[in-house]
Design a protein around this motif. Structure first.
Motif: not given
Length: 570
Positions: A303-315
């Protein structure tokens, strides 16, 4: 192979560990969770490619290498060489382990960047950046600490808060300091390159992608907070700084001399480049593989790297016209005996030490499976609970089934099984009916309930043994048929339970297959009994019990640099 399901094509990754040190137990927990899920999918007859890699770029690696008197490449190569014994030791079977400092990753990261640039999602502008005048270097986010601008927590890194999960720029920190020199950093101007996440096209895509019901409920609720509207009804996401200034160990940004990709820009690309390396060695075209409409893509992360995988990576993927993930599977943190892991306080669990003490890796696989669910929940490794679950449940309930009856089959009937009576058929039918629930729980990664259900089924089988008392039947010379039927029922039941546990305990299942002298166990053979006349092998102890002295030694401070035993290294 026939299963209850249509064959699927699945691509799975776990989070890439940063190559500045050995694995910790949190890495092992995540890899075990992913490995169990992958093994389950394969047992259903699905095609799965399971990859991971070392995340090797960034200023921390560069500085650690300098301190060691090595080049960054030499430093990460040394770390990478130490990975295999951990993975083999805990029966974690990636199809490929690679590195983000590989030619495939350089090419792919630059290609994605160019595609984003052509689509209008790259912008450059001057920013004020922290600079350590004592060390003569612009500071990477992880070399700056301070107080979180949202919750005020102290000693938080310069990119996100580990307490409240906030994402911010290093300049947003309160009372910042350089962790390299301890000095207060200076602000200096530098041109940086951004991925324009604030673009309305990005916002709209991410709102739809994150709220379509794919995520765990708690993750959806967390992500929803990122899309709160302001008074004008607008949702604003901040642009993402994807560049770092030289000196920096990383991938150069095309047409931008002295600029390198921020490590979090090229690290997730490593998922794809590692897969491409695997496919190249197989002679499979990567683009054709990824273009398969039925291909599913999953990432296991903390859960500590959620933002990178849910925002940046899919975009990044979507706007560079690439396949986006089917889902992101998020797990919580691991505590040890109720405390956060801390090397200085001695509250960690060293995976190497675990193996060097001769502790069975399957104990840990079973225990993590018994604690993990499909939810984003923290779990605790409790030494007493660990010993009880392994000794009383895994061995005392499940393995005990085979040990109670195998001797009778071997000594009285030369290892031959016989036809089941009505009572035995009813028991086996009940065990097999549970497959529907077991399938659903494995698919949802709710292994804690899988283990719970299998132990409950083991209780039913042991109740059958206690009710029929084969040791009493064996004393009656005219009841040989009944003895063989009871023992055969238990052996068949043990085989069914082993199928259910095989994703969790692959090495144990392999030994059971040798003992039963049967074909590899998977869900396609669940309904097919070994049959009358089948001969099993001699029973050998399948697992030792957890010893209290081993547990005490595991948490006793000792000199570092444990050496792995040759049996593990091999």
């Amino acid at each position: 192979m026939t299963t209850d399901f249509s064959p699927r094509k699945i691509f799975v990754t776990a989070a890439l560990p940063y190559a500045n040190g050995a694995y910790h137990i949190g890495h092992i927990m995540e890899y075990i969770q992913a490995d169990i899920w992958v093994r389950y999918q394969r047992m259903c007859g699905h095609s799965v490619d399971f990859v991971c890699a070392d995340d090797v770029h960034g200023a921390p690696i560069m500085i650690a290498a300098q301190k060691s008197g090595l080049t960054p490449q030499q430093f990460v190569a040394r770390v990478s060489e130490e990975r295999k014994p951990y993975l083999d030791g805990f029966h974690i079977a990636f199809d490929n382990w690679y590195s983000t400092d590989a030619p495939e990753n350089y090419q792919m990261a630059q290609d994605i960047y160019r595609d984003l640039q052509n689509a209008g999602f790259i912008a450059a502008r001057m920013v004020e950046q922290f600079y350590d005048s004592e060390k003569g270097i612009f500071l990477a986010d992880r070399f700056i600490k301070g107080e979180c601008p949202r919750c005020g927590s102290k000693d938080q890194y310069g990119d996100n808060c580990e307490v409240c999960g906030a994402v911010y720029a290093p300049t947003d920190l309160k009372n910042p300091y350089s962790i390299l020199s301890g000095t207060k950093p200076q602000l200096r101007s530098s041109e940086h390159i951004f991925f324009t996440l604030s673009d309305p096209r990005c916002v709209e895509f991410l709102k739809n992608w994150t709220q379509d019901g794919k995520f765990q409920t708690d993750i959806s609720n967390k992500v929803r907070e990122w899309f709160r509207q302001d008074e004008q009804g607008r949702v604003e996401l901040k642009d993402w700084d994807i560049s770092r200034d030289a000196p920096y160990f990383g991938i150069e940004i095309p047409d931008a001399p002295g600029k390198y990709f921020y490590v979090w820009m090229d690290a997730p690309v490593g998922y794809l480049s590692t897969l491409k390396n695997l496919l190249n060695r197989r002679g499979v075209n990567f683009d054709a593989y990824m273009d398969q409409p039925e291909l599913e893509q999953y990432h296991f992360i903390g859960k500590d790297i959620l933002t990178f995988h849910v925002l940046f990576w899919p975009a990044m993927l979507y706007f560079s016209h690439r396949k986006i993930p089917t889902n992101i599977f998020v797990h919580g943190h691991l505590t040890i005996n109720g405390e956060k892991m801390s090397k200085s306080r001695g509250t960690g669990l060293d995976p190497v030490k675990y193996l060097t003490l001769g502790m069975d890796p399957q104990w840990l696989r079973y225990y993590f499976a018994a604690k993990l669910s499909g939810r984003n929940e923290d779990i605790d490794f409790n030494a007493e609970d660990f010993q009880v679950r392994v000794n009383s449940d895994l061995i005392g309930k499940y393995i005990n089934i085979a040990s109670r009856v195998a001797g009778f089959i071997n000594k009285r009937f030369n290892g031959r099984l016989t036809e089941l009576d009505a009572d035995g058929l009813d028991l086996l039918a009940m065990l097999r009916r549970s497959r529907h629930n077991i399938h659903a729980l494995f698919a949802a990664r709710d292994t804690s309930k899988v283990v719970r259900d299998v132990m409950l089924l083991s209780d039913y089988v042991n109740e059958y043994v206690d009710r029929n008392k084969p040791w009493e039947i064996a004393k009656q010379f005219d009841h040989a048929v009944r003895l063989q039927q009871v023992c055969t029922t238990c052996i068949e039941a043990f085989r069914v339970l082993t199928i259910y546990l095989k994703p969790v305990l692959p090495a144990l299942a392999a030994n059971v297959e040798l003992f039963l002298q049967c074909q590899p166990l998977d869900f396609s053979v669940l309904k097919q009994p070994l049959g009358a006349g089948h001969t099993i092998g001699a029973f050998k102890h399948l697992m030792q019990r957890v010893d209290t002295q081993q547990l005490e030694a595991l948490f006793t401070a000792q000199a570092e640099n444990c050496a792995l035993p040759s049996s593990v290294v091999a």
